[in-house]
Design an enzyme around this catalytic site. Structure first.
Site, PDB file in Angstrom:
ATOM      1  N   ASP A  43       2.274 -11.962   4.679  1.00 54.28           N
ATOM      2  CA  ASP A  43       1.177 -11.534   5.493  1.00 54.28           C
ATOM      3  C   ASP A  43       0.355 -10.731   4.375  1.00 54.28           C
ATOM      4  O   ASP A  43       0.878 -10.190   4.375  1.00 54.28           O
ATOM      5  CB  ASP A  43       0.978 -10.717   6.705  1.00 54.28           C
ATOM      6  CG  ASP A  43      -0.321  -9.787   7.029  1.00 54.28           C
ATOM      7  OD1 ASP A  43      -1.155 -10.858   7.441  1.00 54.28           O
ATOM      8  OD2 ASP A  43      -0.200  -8.609   6.847  1.00 54.28           O
ATOM      9  N   TYR A  48      -3.909  -4.907  -0.714  1.00 51.79           N
ATOM     10  CA  TYR A  48      -2.766  -4.886  -0.734  1.00 51.79           C
ATOM     11  C   TYR A  48      -2.238  -4.478  -2.292  1.00 51.79           C
ATOM     12  O   TYR A  48      -1.614  -4.149  -2.929  1.00 51.79           O
ATOM     13  CB  TYR A  48      -2.035  -5.489   0.103  1.00 51.79           C
ATOM     14  CG  TYR A  48      -2.014  -5.179   1.211  1.00 51.79           C
ATOM     15  CD1 TYR A  48      -2.464  -4.397   2.606  1.00 51.79           C
ATOM     16  CD2 TYR A  48      -0.968  -6.117   2.687  1.00 51.79           C
ATOM     17  CE1 TYR A  48      -2.390  -4.513   3.664  1.00 51.79           C
ATOM     18  CE2 TYR A  48      -0.916  -6.417   3.875  1.00 51.79           C
ATOM     19  CZ  TYR A  48      -1.457  -5.586   4.307  1.00 51.79           C
ATOM     20  OH  TYR A  48      -1.955  -5.345   5.681  1.00 51.79           O
ATOM     21  N   LYS A  73      -6.362 -10.613   3.897  1.00 54.94           N
ATOM     22  CA  LYS A  73      -7.148 -10.095   4.377  1.00 54.94           C
ATOM     23  C   LYS A  73      -8.336  -9.969   4.270  1.00 54.94           C
ATOM     24  O   LYS A  73      -8.599  -9.444   2.245  1.00 54.94           O
ATOM     25  CB  LYS A  73      -6.831  -9.177   5.171  1.00 54.94           C
ATOM     26  CG  LYS A  73      -5.918  -9.150   6.146  1.00 54.94           C
ATOM     27  CD  LYS A  73      -5.505  -8.402   6.744  1.00 54.94           C
ATOM     28  CE  LYS A  73      -3.538  -8.700   7.435  1.00 54.94           C
ATOM     29  NZ  LYS A  73      -3.095  -8.000   6.276  1.00 54.94           N
ATOM     30  N   HIS A 106     -10.453  -7.461   7.242  1.00 49.33           N
ATOM     31  CA  HIS A 106      -9.128  -7.037   7.852  1.00 49.33           C
ATOM     32  C   HIS A 106      -9.860  -5.555   8.920  1.00 49.33           C
ATOM     33  O   HIS A 106      -8.889  -5.402   9.752  1.00 49.33           O
ATOM     34  CB  HIS A 106      -9.017  -6.072   6.276  1.00 49.33           C
ATOM     35  CG  HIS A 106      -8.035  -5.317   6.405  1.00 49.33           C
ATOM     36  ND1 HIS A 106      -7.500  -5.435   5.372  1.00 49.33           N
ATOM     37  CD2 HIS A 106      -7.436  -4.569   7.097  1.00 49.33           C
ATOM     38  CE1 HIS A 106      -5.954  -4.466   4.878  1.00 49.33           C
ATOM     39  NE2 HIS A 106      -5.770  -4.844   5.871  1.00 49.33           N
TER      40      HIS A 106
END
Ligand SMILES: NC(=O)c1ccc[n+]([C@@H]2O[C@H](COP(=O)([O-])OP(=O)(O)OC[C@H]3O[C@@H](n4cnc5c(N)ncnc54)[C@H](OP(=O)(O)O)[C@@H]3O)[C@@H](O)[C@H]2O)c1
Length: 276
Positions: A43, A48, A73, A106
């Site tokens: 994931d 990120y 996401k 997200h």
């Protein structure tokens, strides 16, 4: 490894690996280690800033691409249709991948009112072959109802905060009724007090397992797919070894009873909280 099948027929391993904060060379090593241990679901997210790390680890592992489920996401700042499509493509370029198995919105950021537009972009990206399945994260029933009413397309997964102190019984029920697979983010409460909870510690002693293993096993037994993150191989292995024991219904219930209204780790209520 047991699997969970989505409403579109995609088989997901019953546990995944979270990659938040795993970046650079150390991140590549950590993710490669997780793949070597056996994790086959990774994931990540555009926000990120580690899709490159994830893609590099996959290549280094030598494991064929098609054997790994990879999820990313869409960030809140790119909900507009055209921007969303470009962001998905940028996500793929960063990871060096031709497709994502799953791509999620997200956060709904409902006050902005753009998540339907983002969903329409995900539907297009799926038709273009950039994503195999589309899903959401941090969506409440009213947000998912809106997507289904407007497009007729139900998300494959809903990734939400879920751990023993915040176990989302109602939302899980809603997801189940709509054949949406619930994923648990921060399944170990991001290593907060839950990892020292005396009641869970008692159960861990009874079943001769660690507290982390008991928590992840509880999530699996309540029908949720946890995605624990660890930078350390020894913990990655510990978290992965949760398929050779079972909790009794009473033990499951005891852990479920730890749920509390203010149990979120960071007070991020999707009805109010916004992330861009
Ligand atoms: N959709 C969203 O909005 C959202 C939000 C948050 C997270 N996520 C996803 O969910 C994934 C997991 O959530 P998370 O990273 O927030 O938290 P988490 O997986 O609940 O906990 C991670 C923390 O627990 C520690 N840990 C892991 N295994 C352990 C073990 N066996 N014993 C003791 N400590 C252990 C880790 O330390 P070390 O790394 O030092 O081992 C790290 O500090 C993320 O990586 C991300 O992919 C999604």
């Amino acid at each position: 490894m047991p699997t969970i099948t989505t409403n579109n027929g995609l088989k997901l391993p019953a546990i995944g690996f979270g990659t938040y904060q795993l970046k650079g060379a150390l991140g590549v090593n950590a993710i490669t280690s997780a793949l070597n241990i056996g994790y086959r679901l990774l994931d990540t997210a555009f926000n990120y800033e580690n899709e490159g790390t994830v893609g590099t680890a996959i290549k280094r592992s030598g494991i064929p691409r098609e054997q790994i489920i990879i999820s990313s996401k869409l960030p809140g700042r790119h909900h507009h249709y055209q921007e969303a499509l470009e962001t998905i493509q940028e996500s793929l370029y960063r990871a060096g991948l031709d497709y994502y198995d799953l791509y999620l919105i997200h956060w709904p950021n409902p006050k902005r009112g753009l998540y339907l537009e983002a969903w329409q972009a995900l539907i297009t990206a799926q038709k273009m072959g950039l994503i195999r399945e589309i899903g959401v994260s941090n969506f409440l029933p009213e947000h998912i109802d809106h997507l289904i009413e407007q497009t007729g397309i139900t998300p494959a997964v809903n990734q939400i905060e879920l751990h023993p102190y915040f176990s989302e019984k109602q939302l899980r029920k809603y997801d189940q009724q709509h054949h949406i697979v619930t994923w648990a983010w921060s399944p170990l409460g991001r290593a907060n007090a839950v990892l020292k909870d005396p009641i869970i510690a008692g159960i861990a002693q009874d079943v001769n397992r660690s507290i982390s293993q008991v928590i992840l096993r509880w999530e699996i037994q309540i029908g949720v797919l946890p995605i624990p993150k660890s930078a350390h191989s020894i913990r990655q292995l510990e978290n992965y070894q949760v398929f050779d024991f079972e909790l009794s219904p009473a033990q499951v219930q005891t852990i479920s009873n730890l749920d509390r209204a203010d149990g979120r780790t960071q007070n991020q209520d999707p009805a109010e909280y916004e992330e861009f």
